[in-house]
Design a protein around this motif. Structure first.
Motif, PDB file in Angstrom:
ATOM      1  N   PRO A   1      25.533  15.187  -5.221  1.00  0.00           N
ATOM      2  CA  PRO A   1      24.265  14.510  -4.950  1.00  0.00           C
ATOM      3  C   PRO A   1      24.278  13.017  -5.255  1.00  0.00           C
ATOM      4  O   PRO A   1      23.403  12.279  -4.778  1.00  0.00           O
ATOM      5  CB  PRO A   1      23.274  15.241  -5.868  1.00  0.00           C
ATOM      6  N   ALA A   2      25.270  12.559  -6.039  1.00  0.00           N
ATOM      7  CA  ALA A   2      25.330  11.142  -6.398  1.00  0.00           C
ATOM      8  C   ALA A   2      25.801  10.277  -5.233  1.00  0.00           C
ATOM      9  O   ALA A   2      25.574   9.067  -5.226  1.00  0.00           O
ATOM     10  CB  ALA A   2      26.246  10.932  -7.601  1.00  0.00           C
ATOM     11  N   THR A   3      26.470  10.886  -4.242  1.00  0.00           N
ATOM     12  CA  THR A   3      26.907  10.127  -3.072  1.00  0.00           C
ATOM     13  C   THR A   3      25.926  10.336  -1.923  1.00  0.00           C
ATOM     14  O   THR A   3      25.022  11.160  -2.000  1.00  0.00           O
ATOM     15  CB  THR A   3      28.315  10.568  -2.636  1.00  0.00           C
ATOM     16  N   MET A   4      26.131   9.588  -0.854  1.00  0.00           N
ATOM     17  CA  MET A   4      25.171   9.573   0.237  1.00  0.00           C
ATOM     18  C   MET A   4      24.952  10.955   0.850  1.00  0.00           C
ATOM     19  O   MET A   4      25.894  11.659   1.196  1.00  0.00           O
ATOM     20  CB  MET A   4      25.612   8.608   1.337  1.00  0.00           C
ATOM     21  N   ASN A   5      23.690  11.313   0.970  1.00  0.00           N
ATOM     22  CA  ASN A   5      23.281  12.573   1.590  1.00  0.00           C
ATOM     23  C   ASN A   5      22.964  12.318   3.060  1.00  0.00           C
ATOM     24  O   ASN A   5      22.511  11.228   3.431  1.00  0.00           O
ATOM     25  CB  ASN A   5      22.043  13.114   0.871  1.00  0.00           C
ATOM     26  N   HIS A   6      23.157  13.315   3.903  1.00  0.00           N
ATOM     27  CA  HIS A   6      22.892  13.138   5.329  1.00  0.00           C
ATOM     28  C   HIS A   6      21.611  13.846   5.784  1.00  0.00           C
ATOM     29  O   HIS A   6      21.323  13.893   6.975  1.00  0.00           O
ATOM     30  CB  HIS A   6      24.094  13.603   6.148  1.00  0.00           C
ATOM     31  N   GLY A   7      20.862  14.377   4.827  1.00  0.00           N
ATOM     32  CA  GLY A   7      19.506  14.836   5.106  1.00  0.00           C
ATOM     33  C   GLY A   7      18.556  13.739   4.675  1.00  0.00           C
ATOM     34  O   GLY A   7      18.317  13.545   3.474  1.00  0.00           O
ATOM     35  N   LEU A   8      18.019  12.968   5.627  1.00  0.00           N
ATOM     36  CA  LEU A   8      17.186  11.815   5.265  1.00  0.00           C
ATOM     37  C   LEU A   8      15.946  12.271   4.507  1.00  0.00           C
ATOM     38  O   LEU A   8      15.553  11.660   3.514  1.00  0.00           O
ATOM     39  CB  LEU A   8      16.796  11.036   6.518  1.00  0.00           C
ATOM     40  N   THR A   9      15.326  13.330   4.971  1.00  0.00           N
ATOM     41  CA  THR A   9      14.193  13.964   4.286  1.00  0.00           C
ATOM     42  C   THR A   9      13.929  15.273   4.996  1.00  0.00           C
ATOM     43  O   THR A   9      14.633  15.647   5.943  1.00  0.00           O
ATOM     44  CB  THR A   9      12.942  13.058   4.303  1.00  0.00           C
ATOM     45  N   SER A  10      12.922  16.001   4.540  1.00  0.00           N
ATOM     46  CA  SER A  10      12.453  17.206   5.225  1.00  0.00           C
ATOM     47  C   SER A  10      10.937  17.125   5.327  1.00  0.00           C
ATOM     48  O   SER A  10      10.265  16.738   4.374  1.00  0.00           O
ATOM     49  CB  SER A  10      12.848  18.465   4.456  1.00  0.00           C
ATOM     50  N   MET A  11      10.416  17.487   6.492  1.00  0.00           N
ATOM     51  CA  MET A  11       8.968  17.577   6.656  1.00  0.00           C
ATOM     52  C   MET A  11       8.549  18.975   6.230  1.00  0.00           C
ATOM     53  O   MET A  11       8.820  19.949   6.910  1.00  0.00           O
ATOM     54  CB  MET A  11       8.557  17.312   8.107  1.00  0.00           C
ATOM     55  N   LEU A  12       7.940  19.037   5.070  1.00  0.00           N
ATOM     56  CA  LEU A  12       7.575  20.323   4.501  1.00  0.00           C
ATOM     57  C   LEU A  12       6.289  20.838   5.137  1.00  0.00           C
ATOM     58  O   LEU A  12       5.233  20.229   5.009  1.00  0.00           O
ATOM     59  CB  LEU A  12       7.383  20.204   2.985  1.00  0.00           C
ATOM     60  N   LYS A  13       6.410  21.916   5.843  1.00  0.00           N
ATOM     61  CA  LYS A  13       5.248  22.631   6.361  1.00  0.00           C
ATOM     62  C   LYS A  13       4.976  23.719   5.337  1.00  0.00           C
ATOM     63  O   LYS A  13       5.661  24.737   5.304  1.00  0.00           O
ATOM     64  CB  LYS A  13       5.573  23.203   7.741  1.00  0.00           C
ATOM     65  N   ARG A  14       3.989  23.480   4.503  1.00  0.00           N
ATOM     66  CA  ARG A  14       3.835  24.292   3.303  1.00  0.00           C
ATOM     67  C   ARG A  14       3.238  25.658   3.604  1.00  0.00           C
ATOM     68  O   ARG A  14       2.136  26.008   3.176  1.00  0.00           O
ATOM     69  CB  ARG A  14       3.026  23.533   2.263  1.00  0.00           C
ATOM     70  N   VAL A  15       4.018  26.424   4.359  1.00  0.00           N
ATOM     71  CA  VAL A  15       3.647  27.804   4.633  1.00  0.00           C
ATOM     72  C   VAL A  15       3.514  28.562   3.316  1.00  0.00           C
ATOM     73  O   VAL A  15       2.665  29.447   3.175  1.00  0.00           O
ATOM     74  CB  VAL A  15       4.688  28.478   5.552  1.00  0.00           C
ATOM     75  N   ASP A  16       4.342  28.186   2.336  1.00  0.00           N
ATOM     76  CA  ASP A  16       4.249  28.844   1.029  1.00  0.00           C
ATOM     77  C   ASP A  16       2.872  28.644   0.410  1.00  0.00           C
ATOM     78  O   ASP A  16       2.258  29.579  -0.111  1.00  0.00           O
ATOM     79  CB  ASP A  16       5.359  28.340   0.103  1.00  0.00           C
ATOM     80  N   ASN A  17       2.356  27.421   0.471  1.00  0.00           N
ATOM     81  CA  ASN A  17       1.031  27.149  -0.093  1.00  0.00           C
ATOM     82  C   ASN A  17      -0.066  27.895   0.658  1.00  0.00           C
ATOM     83  O   ASN A  17      -1.016  28.402   0.061  1.00  0.00           O
ATOM     84  CB  ASN A  17       0.742  25.648  -0.051  1.00  0.00           C
ATOM     85  N   ALA A  18       0.049  27.941   1.988  1.00  0.00           N
ATOM     86  CA  ALA A  18      -0.971  28.602   2.791  1.00  0.00           C
ATOM     87  C   ALA A  18      -0.994  30.106   2.515  1.00  0.00           C
ATOM     88  O   ALA A  18      -2.065  30.702   2.333  1.00  0.00           O
ATOM     89  CB  ALA A  18      -0.726  28.332   4.272  1.00  0.00           C
ATOM     90  N   VAL A  19       0.187  30.729   2.494  1.00  0.00           N
ATOM     91  CA  VAL A  19       0.262  32.168   2.232  1.00  0.00           C
ATOM     92  C   VAL A  19      -0.190  32.467   0.802  1.00  0.00           C
ATOM     93  O   VAL A  19      -0.941  33.427   0.552  1.00  0.00           O
ATOM     94  CB  VAL A  19       1.697  32.679   2.478  1.00  0.00           C
ATOM     95  N   TYR A  20       0.252  31.645  -0.128  1.00  0.00           N
ATOM     96  CA  TYR A  20      -0.196  31.810  -1.517  1.00  0.00           C
ATOM     97  C   TYR A  20      -1.718  31.745  -1.603  1.00  0.00           C
ATOM     98  O   TYR A  20      -2.359  32.581  -2.263  1.00  0.00           O
ATOM     99  CB  TYR A  20       0.432  30.717  -2.381  1.00  0.00           C
ATOM    100  N   SER A  21      -2.302  30.767  -0.917  1.00  0.00           N
ATOM    101  CA  SER A  21      -3.744  30.563  -0.970  1.00  0.00           C
ATOM    102  C   SER A  21      -4.523  31.767  -0.449  1.00  0.00           C
ATOM    103  O   SER A  21      -5.493  32.209  -1.078  1.00  0.00           O
ATOM    104  CB  SER A  21      -4.115  29.307  -0.165  1.00  0.00           C
ATOM    105  N   ILE A  22      -4.100  32.332   0.692  1.00  0.00           N
ATOM    106  CA  ILE A  22      -4.862  33.437   1.271  1.00  0.00           C
ATOM    107  C   ILE A  22      -4.722  34.702   0.429  1.00  0.00           C
ATOM    108  O   ILE A  22      -5.680  35.465   0.261  1.00  0.00           O
ATOM    109  CB  ILE A  22      -4.448  33.687   2.737  1.00  0.00           C
ATOM    110  N   ILE A  23      -3.546  34.947  -0.159  1.00  0.00           N
ATOM    111  CA  ILE A  23      -3.384  36.121  -1.023  1.00  0.00           C
ATOM    112  C   ILE A  23      -4.251  35.982  -2.274  1.00  0.00           C
ATOM    113  O   ILE A  23      -4.920  36.936  -2.697  1.00  0.00           O
ATOM    114  CB  ILE A  23      -1.905  36.321  -1.398  1.00  0.00           C
TER     115      ILE A  23
END
Length: 362
Positions: A280-302
């Motif tokens: 991880p100290a060297t250059m990563n090739h994943g610039l970022t990730s767009m988090l679609k927080r399906v986890d939060n949505a499913v958690y919320s409804i349960i």
């Protein structure tokens, strides 16, 4: 939510264990994307509320939705992950009026149903904004699964964000196919990514489920663009990553005048997939990730069902304002995104939430 929502009382406000049936889309619970996010959210909720999770994990496209009928027995809540499950969710809801049914990414019919949908265009705008700020060539790319409203929200948001940061940048777009099989075709995704790189695209955002692995594989195979291979008339315009430490393998493969290539992950945090040298100290090739927080949505409804909160039939929307979407910045990509750029992203996010920036949805 619809103004005409039908409200079903669930009983008292006292929390109670909930048995949840979770029907995955193709790719399964470990797809490093949409399904995985839903499963992680359900696990988190069940840990807090009690109850259990029963799953249906289709192996082939034709099996999607086939397990929902069985999940309708013995569970208070049944969740179908992805729009492909929506017809089966609607049918099961009509047969089991005392059970609650949810589709992630679509809106089923019935007063015991709910759709959990996302303002993907908001998070994608931020991803596009970052890409527009940091592209070395002025060309970025978007690969979608197929031409449907949810994928178009990703696309138009990304394009608008890139143009907001860099009006002169070009945004190349392509879809993998015209059937739902496009969400599980990494081979074609890689071919499209390769063609985009040939045209000078250095950052590629893919919203195509399990197909996104193909883009990651292409970036791994071609971790940089070299000046001598750029299309005629195209030159490097910046080098945002000059001070980022690079592995010996990268230096060897990309010797001379070159710039790194990147993917942008989707749904869950895929930044670690860009750590090709396991450092991880060297250059990563994943610039970022767009988090679609399906986890939060499913958690919320349960949690809502467990707590006895009144049930609102219809559409429940998640975006920047309520934890539905965000960009992932962690130890893998922090060196790629300076504190100044991080602050710029936060400023744009506030503008979006406050209505100062209007983002197209189609």
């Amino acid at each position: 939510m619809s103004a005409a929502s039908i409200i079903l009382a669930l009983g008292t406000a006292q929390a109670a264990p909930v048995n949840v049936g979770l029907a995955f889309d193709i790719g399964g619970r470990n797809d490093r994307g949409f399904n995985q996010g839903a499963y992680e959210g359900a696990l988190r909720a069940i840990k807090a509320t009690g109850g259990k999770i029963t799953t249906s994990d289709p192996k082939e496209r034709k099996e999607v939705g086939s397990g929902i009928s069985g999940l309708s027995l013995g569970n208070q809540l049944v969740i179908g992950v992805g729009f492909s499950n929506n017809d089966a969710i609607t049918q099961a809801a009509a047969l089991h009026p005392k059970t609650r049914f949810v589709t992630v990414d679509d809106v089923p019919s019935g007063n015991n149903t709910m759709g959990l949908r996302f303002r993907e265009n908001e998070g994608s705008f931020l991803a596009g904004y970052l890409a527009g700020l940091q592209t070395s060539t002025g060309r970025v790319g978007f690969i979608g699964g197929l031409d449907i409203p949810v994928i178009n929200r990703f696309k138009v948001g990304f394009r608008a964000g890139a143009k907001f940061a860099c009006p002169t940048c070009q945004v190349r777009t392509a879809n993998i196919g015209d059937t739902v099989a496009a969400f599980n075709n990494p081979k074609v995704a890689r071919q499209i990514a390769s063609a985009m790189m040939d045209n000078g695209v250095d950052i590629i955002y893919t919203a195509a489920g399990a197909s996104g692995v193909g883009t990651v594989d292409q970036v791994r195979a071609r971790p940089c663009l070299k000046a001598q291979t750029l299309p005629k008339g195209l030159q490097f315009r910046s080098n945002a990553y000059a001070s980022v430490p690079k592995s010996a393998a990268y230096k060897k493969a990309c010797a001379g005048e070159s710039r790194p290539t990147f993917f942008i992950g989707v749904d869950v945090n895929q930044n670690a997939l860009g750590d090709f040298d396991k450092n991880p100290a060297t250059m990563n090739h994943g610039l970022t990730s767009m988090l679609k927080r399906v986890d939060n949505a499913v958690y919320s409804i349960i949690k809502d069902v467990s707590s006895g909160i009144e049930w609102h039939e219809g559409d429940r929307s998640f975006g920047l304002s309520n934890g539905g979407v965000s960009l992932a910045i962690d130890r893998y990509n922090q060196a790629l995104i300076t504190p100044k750029v991080q602050q710029q992203i936060k400023t744009v996010e506030k503008l979006i939430i406050g209505g100062g920036v209007r983002i197209p949805s189609s």
